[in-house]
Scaffold this motif. Structure first.
Motif, PDB file in Angstrom:
ATOM      1  N   CYS A  57       8.142   6.003  41.691  1.00 28.82           N
ATOM      2  CA  CYS A  57       9.310   5.115  41.791  1.00 28.82           C
ATOM      3  C   CYS A  57      10.079   5.130  40.466  1.00 28.82           C
ATOM      4  O   CYS A  57       9.497   5.320  39.403  1.00 28.82           O
ATOM      5  N   GLY A  58      11.365   4.857  40.558  1.00 29.50           N
ATOM      6  CA  GLY A  58      12.184   4.604  39.372  1.00 29.50           C
ATOM      7  C   GLY A  58      12.130   5.736  38.363  1.00 29.50           C
ATOM      8  O   GLY A  58      12.304   6.913  38.684  1.00 29.50           O
ATOM      9  N   THR A  59      11.887   5.351  37.124  1.00 30.44           N
ATOM     10  CA  THR A  59      11.832   6.336  36.047  1.00 30.44           C
ATOM     11  C   THR A  59      10.747   7.384  36.300  1.00 30.44           C
ATOM     12  O   THR A  59      10.938   8.563  36.013  1.00 30.44           O
ATOM     13  N   SER A  60       9.633   6.961  36.847  1.00 31.68           N
ATOM     14  CA  SER A  60       8.554   7.916  37.116  1.00 31.68           C
ATOM     15  C   SER A  60       8.979   8.930  38.179  1.00 31.68           C
ATOM     16  O   SER A  60       8.554  10.093  38.158  1.00 31.68           O
ATOM     17  N   THR A 104       2.712   7.391  37.846  1.00 33.80           N
ATOM     18  CA  THR A 104       2.889   5.952  37.675  1.00 33.80           C
ATOM     19  C   THR A 104       2.372   5.493  36.324  1.00 33.80           C
ATOM     20  O   THR A 104       1.167   5.578  36.059  1.00 33.80           O
ATOM     21  N   GLN A 105       3.284   5.061  35.491  1.00 30.61           N
ATOM     22  CA  GLN A 105       2.945   4.594  34.150  1.00 30.61           C
ATOM     23  C   GLN A 105       1.869   3.521  34.219  1.00 30.61           C
ATOM     24  O   GLN A 105       0.816   3.631  33.594  1.00 30.61           O
ATOM     25  N   SER A 106       2.147   2.480  34.978  1.00 34.30           N
ATOM     26  CA  SER A 106       1.232   1.331  35.026  1.00 34.30           C
ATOM     27  C   SER A 106      -0.019   1.633  35.839  1.00 34.30           C
ATOM     28  O   SER A 106      -1.074   1.054  35.604  1.00 34.30           O
ATOM     29  N   THR A 109       1.837   0.201  40.578  1.00 35.56           N
ATOM     30  CA  THR A 109       3.027   0.021  41.409  1.00 35.56           C
ATOM     31  C   THR A 109       2.659   0.079  42.892  1.00 35.56           C
ATOM     32  O   THR A 109       2.103   1.079  43.361  1.00 35.56           O
ATOM     33  N   VAL A 155      10.480  -3.595  29.166  1.00 37.71           N
ATOM     34  CA  VAL A 155      10.468  -3.352  30.615  1.00 37.71           C
ATOM     35  C   VAL A 155      10.994  -1.952  30.936  1.00 37.71           C
ATOM     36  O   VAL A 155      10.494  -1.267  31.818  1.00 37.71           O
ATOM     37  N   ALA A 156      11.994  -1.517  30.197  1.00 39.51           N
ATOM     38  CA  ALA A 156      12.553  -0.181  30.446  1.00 39.51           C
ATOM     39  C   ALA A 156      11.591   0.888  29.932  1.00 39.51           C
ATOM     40  O   ALA A 156      11.163   0.859  28.781  1.00 39.51           O
ATOM     41  N   ALA A 157      11.260   1.807  30.802  1.00 37.65           N
ATOM     42  CA  ALA A 157      10.340   2.886  30.422  1.00 37.65           C
ATOM     43  C   ALA A 157      11.078   3.893  29.546  1.00 37.65           C
ATOM     44  O   ALA A 157      12.152   4.377  29.908  1.00 37.65           O
ATOM     45  N   GLN A 164       5.209  11.353  30.314  1.00 43.66           N
ATOM     46  CA  GLN A 164       4.951  11.827  31.680  1.00 43.66           C
ATOM     47  C   GLN A 164       5.416  13.265  31.847  1.00 43.66           C
ATOM     48  O   GLN A 164       4.687  14.112  32.375  1.00 43.66           O
ATOM     49  N   LEU A 241      20.060   5.157  35.146  1.00 46.31           N
ATOM     50  CA  LEU A 241      19.161   4.031  35.452  1.00 46.31           C
ATOM     51  C   LEU A 241      18.951   3.161  34.213  1.00 46.31           C
ATOM     52  O   LEU A 241      19.000   1.928  34.284  1.00 46.31           O
ATOM     53  N   LYS A 242      18.729   3.825  33.075  1.00 49.15           N
ATOM     54  CA  LYS A 242      18.478   3.062  31.846  1.00 49.15           C
ATOM     55  C   LYS A 242      19.672   2.171  31.518  1.00 49.15           C
ATOM     56  O   LYS A 242      19.524   1.009  31.186  1.00 49.15           O
ATOM     57  N   GLU A 245      19.924  -0.805  34.025  1.00 48.01           N
ATOM     58  CA  GLU A 245      18.925  -1.875  33.966  1.00 48.01           C
ATOM     59  C   GLU A 245      19.001  -2.710  32.705  1.00 48.01           C
ATOM     60  O   GLU A 245      18.726  -3.904  32.759  1.00 48.01           O
TER      61      GLU A 245
HETATM   62  C1  F6R Z   1      12.670   1.785  34.640  1.00 44.56           C
HETATM   63  C2  F6R Z   1      11.287   1.462  34.997  1.00 44.56           C
HETATM   64  C3  F6R Z   1      10.900   1.491  36.435  1.00 44.56           C
HETATM   65  C4  F6R Z   1       9.503   2.102  36.603  1.00 44.56           C
HETATM   66  C5  F6R Z   1       9.029   1.971  38.047  1.00 44.56           C
HETATM   67  C6  F6R Z   1       7.698   2.668  38.266  1.00 44.56           C
HETATM   68  O1  F6R Z   1      12.857   1.762  33.255  1.00 44.56           O
HETATM   69  O2  F6R Z   1      10.479   1.212  34.140  1.00 44.56           O
HETATM   70  O3  F6R Z   1      11.834   2.173  37.205  1.00 44.56           O
HETATM   71  O4  F6R Z   1       9.561   3.435  36.220  1.00 44.56           O
HETATM   72  O5  F6R Z   1       8.925   0.620  38.381  1.00 44.56           O
HETATM   73  O6  F6R Z   1       6.698   2.126  37.455  1.00 44.56           O
HETATM   74  P1  F6R Z   1       5.327   2.875  37.244  1.00 44.56           P
HETATM   75  O7  F6R Z   1       5.593   4.138  36.495  1.00 44.56           O
HETATM   76  O8  F6R Z   1       4.479   1.931  36.471  1.00 44.56           O
HETATM   77  O9  F6R Z   1       4.766   3.176  38.599  1.00 44.56           O
END
Ligand code: F6R
Length: 362
Positions: A57-60, A104-106, A109, A155-157, A164, A241-242, A245
């Motif tokens: 999702c999103g940045t990932s 997924t960073q976290s 998600t 919050v912004a990746a 990644q 996106l950056k 947001e």
């Molecule tokens: C944008 C941002 C989000 C995450 C997205 C996925 O700056 O941080 O778009 O990239 O919510 O999150 P993860 O990578 O944790 O699955």
């Protein structure tokens, strides 16, 4: 705690060279043209893989778009990238022939976990590419590849996107070599560029003051367009996106060839166009697209390794030669632009309204 920076985001943008060194540390054998990743994907397993599906999702997701191009070019494998919330498993006759990579960073998600579970239930092999040891994604996937970016508070990746893409570049070498699709020479070349990445990123960080000046010149416009080709298109989406947001302004990113298929109607002197112009991605054609917006009076800010572009850019930020990694370096400039615009507008940069760091609902 913010190390002298006004925001965690700026601190984390500046941490990128160190973070990327961590991502690469102990994993690269440039002489042999290979990598040593602690994953179970052997040559035998990989020989059976017909398709790789990246879900995120999103940045990932944007990191996934970048990785798709790398995997296609260097590992000669069919790749799809899908937004996790839209994913349904389609794996041909033998699900084991599909490798599903959750980026997924976290690692928490909900949409991404749900996509991964669909794939696992259907019998596909799964790999989590994540920053978080012990996260749900890392525990549930057959395998995990850690990006080692360190904790990200904003919050912004930012640094996690770079890490990644870097980890996925290593995965590309791993897969390409084990599938016999990538020569040790080509692999060494990509690995050499990865070695040069932290230094190249530092060069962009050194342009931070310049980007601050550019941001203050182009703050308060109607909309911002971000364009690039191939790998550059992935970072164009990420740049937009950056800005959306953290600055709460309208921005749109897309492949530069698409401009003339509709969006050009919106281009005026009040819509800056940020473009990624790198040698590897048909820069001549991208330059033609740039000329089209320029002749409509739009200011053009170019992140460029293509010398011929200079005359057509209102602002030129040079990108060092780094092959397939040039757009990733350009992205650092886009991060700084977004940061400085948001800062100029007085936004809550580390905690943008309505957003959460980790989205745990579908
Ligand atoms: C944008 C941002 C989000 C995450 C997205 C996925 O700056 O941080 O778009 O990239 O919510 O999150 P993860 O990578 O944790 O699955």
């Amino acid at each position: 705690e913010k190390g002298g920076y006004d925001h965690y985001m700026l601190k984390e943008i500046h941490e990128q060279p160190g973070a990327l060194r961590q991502t690469l540390s102990g994993r690269v054998d440039e002489v042999a043209g290979d990598v040593d990743l602690d994953v179970d994907l052997s040559s035998e397993v990989l020989a059976d893989v017909e398709e790789i599906q990246l879900v995120a999702c999103g940045t990932s997701y944007h990191a996934g778009l970048y990785a798709r191009r790398l995997l296609e070019e260097f590992a000669d494998v069919r790749v799809t990238v899908e937004v996790a919330s839209e994913y349904e498993f389609t794996g041909g006759r033998d699900p084991w022939e599909t490798l599903v990579v959750a980026v997924t960073q976290s690692g928490e998600t909900a949409d991404t976990l749900s996509a991964m579970r669909k794939a696992a239930k259907a019998g596909a092999r799964t790999l989590a590419v994540t920053n978080t040891v012990g996260s749900t994604a890392a525990r549930e996937a057959d395998d995990a590849l850690y990006i080692r970016a360190g904790p990200e508070i904003g919050v912004a990746a930012t640094k996690t996107f770079a890490a990644q893409v870097t980890a996925l570049s290593l995965l590309t070498v791993h897969i390409g070599r084990r599938r016999g699709a990538l020569s040790s020479e080509r692999a060494s070349n990509l690995l050499e560029n990865l070695r040069g990445l932290p230094g190249a990123v530092q060069q962009l960080l050194d342009a931070s003051e310049r980007l601050e000046a550019v941001a203050s010149e182009y703050v308060d416009e109607d909309a911002y367009f971000f364009v690039g080709r191939k790998l550059g298109a992935a970072v164009a989406l990420e740049g937009a996106l950056k800005l959306k947001e953290i600055a709460y302004v309208h921005a749109e990113g897309f492949p530069s060839g698409e401009l003339k298929h509709g969006t050009l109607a919106l281009v005026t002197e009040d819509t800056p166009v940020l473009t990624v112009l790198t040698e590897g991605a048909r820069p001549k054609e991208t330059l033609n697209n740039v000329k089209e917006v320029e002749s409509r009076g739009a200011p053009v800010i170019g992140f460029s390794s293509y010398d011929a572009a200079a005359n057509y850019l209102d602002v030129e930020i040079p990108i060092p030669d780094l092959g397939a990694l040039e757009p990733l370096v350009a992205n650092v400039g886009l991060q700084l632009f977004a940061y400085h615009v948001a800062n100029e507008l007085g936004r809550a940069i580390d905690k943008p309204r309505n957003l959460a760091k980790s989205v745990t609902v579908e």
